[in-house]
Write a protein that holds these residues in place. Sequence first.
Motif, PDB file in Angstrom:
ATOM      1  N   ARG A 361     -31.927 -45.997  12.358  1.00  0.00           N
ATOM      2  CA  ARG A 361     -30.844 -46.612  13.134  1.00  0.00           C
ATOM      3  C   ARG A 361     -29.756 -45.588  13.435  1.00  0.00           C
ATOM      4  O   ARG A 361     -29.256 -45.497  14.553  1.00  0.00           O
ATOM      5  CB  ARG A 361     -30.260 -47.811  12.379  1.00  0.00           C
ATOM      6  CG  ARG A 361     -31.207 -49.003  12.277  1.00  0.00           C
ATOM      7  CD  ARG A 361     -30.467 -50.250  11.827  1.00  0.00           C
ATOM      8  NE  ARG A 361     -29.939 -50.114  10.481  1.00  0.00           N
ATOM      9  CZ  ARG A 361     -30.613 -50.422   9.365  1.00  0.00           C
ATOM     10  NH1 ARG A 361     -31.854 -50.872   9.474  1.00  0.00           N
ATOM     11  NH2 ARG A 361     -30.048 -50.299   8.180  1.00  0.00           N
ATOM     12  N   ARG A 362     -29.382 -44.830  12.425  1.00  0.00           N
ATOM     13  CA  ARG A 362     -28.345 -43.821  12.633  1.00  0.00           C
ATOM     14  C   ARG A 362     -28.831 -42.730  13.589  1.00  0.00           C
ATOM     15  O   ARG A 362     -28.081 -42.261  14.438  1.00  0.00           O
ATOM     16  CB  ARG A 362     -27.935 -43.218  11.295  1.00  0.00           C
ATOM     17  CG  ARG A 362     -27.163 -44.185  10.391  1.00  0.00           C
ATOM     18  CD  ARG A 362     -26.814 -43.526   9.064  1.00  0.00           C
ATOM     19  NE  ARG A 362     -25.992 -44.411   8.244  1.00  0.00           N
ATOM     20  CZ  ARG A 362     -25.603 -44.125   7.004  1.00  0.00           C
ATOM     21  NH1 ARG A 362     -25.942 -42.957   6.462  1.00  0.00           N
ATOM     22  NH2 ARG A 362     -24.861 -44.975   6.322  1.00  0.00           N
ATOM     23  N   GLY A 363     -30.094 -42.327  13.416  1.00  0.00           N
ATOM     24  CA  GLY A 363     -30.644 -41.310  14.301  1.00  0.00           C
ATOM     25  C   GLY A 363     -30.669 -41.769  15.746  1.00  0.00           C
ATOM     26  O   GLY A 363     -30.339 -40.993  16.655  1.00  0.00           O
ATOM     27  N   PHE A 364     -31.058 -43.028  15.974  1.00  0.00           N
ATOM     28  CA  PHE A 364     -31.064 -43.536  17.348  1.00  0.00           C
ATOM     29  C   PHE A 364     -29.656 -43.554  17.926  1.00  0.00           C
ATOM     30  O   PHE A 364     -29.446 -43.150  19.080  1.00  0.00           O
ATOM     31  CB  PHE A 364     -31.657 -44.943  17.386  1.00  0.00           C
ATOM     32  CG  PHE A 364     -31.554 -45.601  18.732  1.00  0.00           C
ATOM     33  CD1 PHE A 364     -32.448 -45.285  19.742  1.00  0.00           C
ATOM     34  CD2 PHE A 364     -30.545 -46.515  18.997  1.00  0.00           C
ATOM     35  CE1 PHE A 364     -32.335 -45.872  20.994  1.00  0.00           C
ATOM     36  CE2 PHE A 364     -30.423 -47.109  20.244  1.00  0.00           C
ATOM     37  CZ  PHE A 364     -31.333 -46.783  21.241  1.00  0.00           C
ATOM     38  N   ALA A 365     -28.696 -44.029  17.128  1.00  0.00           N
ATOM     39  CA  ALA A 365     -27.315 -44.082  17.618  1.00  0.00           C
ATOM     40  C   ALA A 365     -26.796 -42.689  17.962  1.00  0.00           C
ATOM     41  O   ALA A 365     -26.120 -42.492  18.981  1.00  0.00           O
ATOM     42  CB  ALA A 365     -26.414 -44.746  16.573  1.00  0.00           C
ATOM     43  N   VAL A 366     -27.128 -41.707  17.116  1.00  0.00           N
ATOM     44  CA  VAL A 366     -26.683 -40.328  17.368  1.00  0.00           C
ATOM     45  C   VAL A 366     -27.306 -39.799  18.658  1.00  0.00           C
ATOM     46  O   VAL A 366     -26.619 -39.192  19.494  1.00  0.00           O
ATOM     47  CB  VAL A 366     -27.044 -39.424  16.184  1.00  0.00           C
ATOM     48  CG1 VAL A 366     -26.858 -37.957  16.549  1.00  0.00           C
ATOM     49  CG2 VAL A 366     -26.194 -39.779  14.966  1.00  0.00           C
TER      50      VAL A 366
END
Length: 548
Positions: A361-366
């Motif tokens: 999730r964090r990787g996608f947001a970044v």
Amino acid sequence: MTPPILPAKHSTSASAHAHHGHPPERRPHDLRPWQILLLFVACLGLVSIPILTHPIPPLSDYVNHLARMHVIASIPGDQDLARFYTLKWSILPNLMMDLIVPLIDKVVGIYTAGEIYTLMCFALIAGGTMTLNRTLFGVWSALPLLAFPLLYSGVFLIGVMNYYFGIGLALFALSAWVALRDKWWPWRYLVSAAFVVALFFCHLFTAGIYGIGILAYELDRLRLGRGPIWPRIGVFVSGGLPFLPILPLLLASPTWGLSGQNYWEPQGKIAGIELIFNVYIDHVAVAVAAIFIVAGVWAARHRLLYVHSFMLPLLLVAGLVYLAMPRVVFATYMADQRLPAAIVFMVLAAMRADLRHRFARRGFAVVLILMLAVRVGEVQVVWDRLSQWTVAFRESVTRIRPGSRVLVAYADIQGGNDPTDLGLMHAACLAMIEKSSLVTTAFTVEGKQILRARKPFNEQVDTEDGTPPQIEQLLVTEEDPTPDGPRYWDLWPSKFDYVYLLFTERGAPNPDSDHLKLIAEGERFQLYEVVPRPPALPALPAPPAPRS
């Protein structure tokens, strides 16, 4: 490891996933719908910044289209515009902007109306990508939000605003086809036919994009379907029925008169793909493309990327169409190179990611925020720099008398090849908006636009969507017409009040001091007032003959 391929029909139930080879524990997880909605609104706000901060964006055809919208909204109240122009409404596959923007103009003004329409295009494309993804997979997904960084593309810089609106509408049309595929069949065909007609009036090519989507989806259904083959082939062939209205519409349109103006060009096919990512700065385009590729490969290797089976036929059909398409179709340039920038949104809609893990999730947001920030930052910085000549150009228009005739010429025939020059190509059309002037480069091509120049002014404008004359051509046609045929700029000192010389430099010498007087200039343009010819002196009477 290859990404999982999902079958054509989907269900959100755990049992359905287990039946198709995806056990419940491997069902892709995603963000909650309200989180996706918040991200959508935030991304739309970010991508809107360059549009809202630049009322006259430096896009190639944009100002020309906006000037036509102003004429539509102003005639017959504006006497000068009514003297120069008339409207000839007809069945044209290029009308959506003409129908929407003049209505908005009556409420908020033409420049704000253009901004609203542009943001409508953005919202339609991004929303259409999200909706198609939801229809294919049965649940809302965050991955199609990656459409936002791709809204600014090399195709967008051309200012093809009807085409951009049609891309979004085609995505919603394909969503409706997929959603109604297993419903009562008359509804599917009626709804699809209505979308085809609407897409025709957006842009003929967007109806073709919709056709590519349906063909790919039906090929996927045919490939994975069960039961007797011939009934399934019959259903497959019937998918073309909703497109039948295009033929009578096209035959009834003056656009049909341009049907012979086509040519195919092998060079530029790779450049068309590059236009998906390439806007102004090559390094930024490489960075954005690299982020897409690296993130996709990483997600695939960790089995976090799910690809719909519709993807394979989509890439095959779109690829074959792209290779076969001419460069010019119905006298419309870059016909083939526009295609990849539209198909990429269908490609995004055919994928979703498993975001069950916090790292994913964090990787996608970044990745999303990084690409969007890079793209918006690139456009904002370049447009801020280009606004220096935009402001100067608009100030130069104030020097033009209302109701004047403005001739546009080039100092450099290569002008406009650089993306930073695109906004200058039709900037002279601001004189139509600000000063109700006749401008030679206004789009008045029969079969393409509804705008026409009235007689005798129709002989003083470009009616073939060609390249403006070079200054050398003006110098040789001051006193005599063009030797190889009449041109609208022939004998220009007696037909025009002003000359905009584009793609020149500040301080460049006056090319014709006998007929031109410099009254304004900027970084890439000069505005000259045409010096009227002195009246011819009456002939003196002959002296009387001497008496013999």
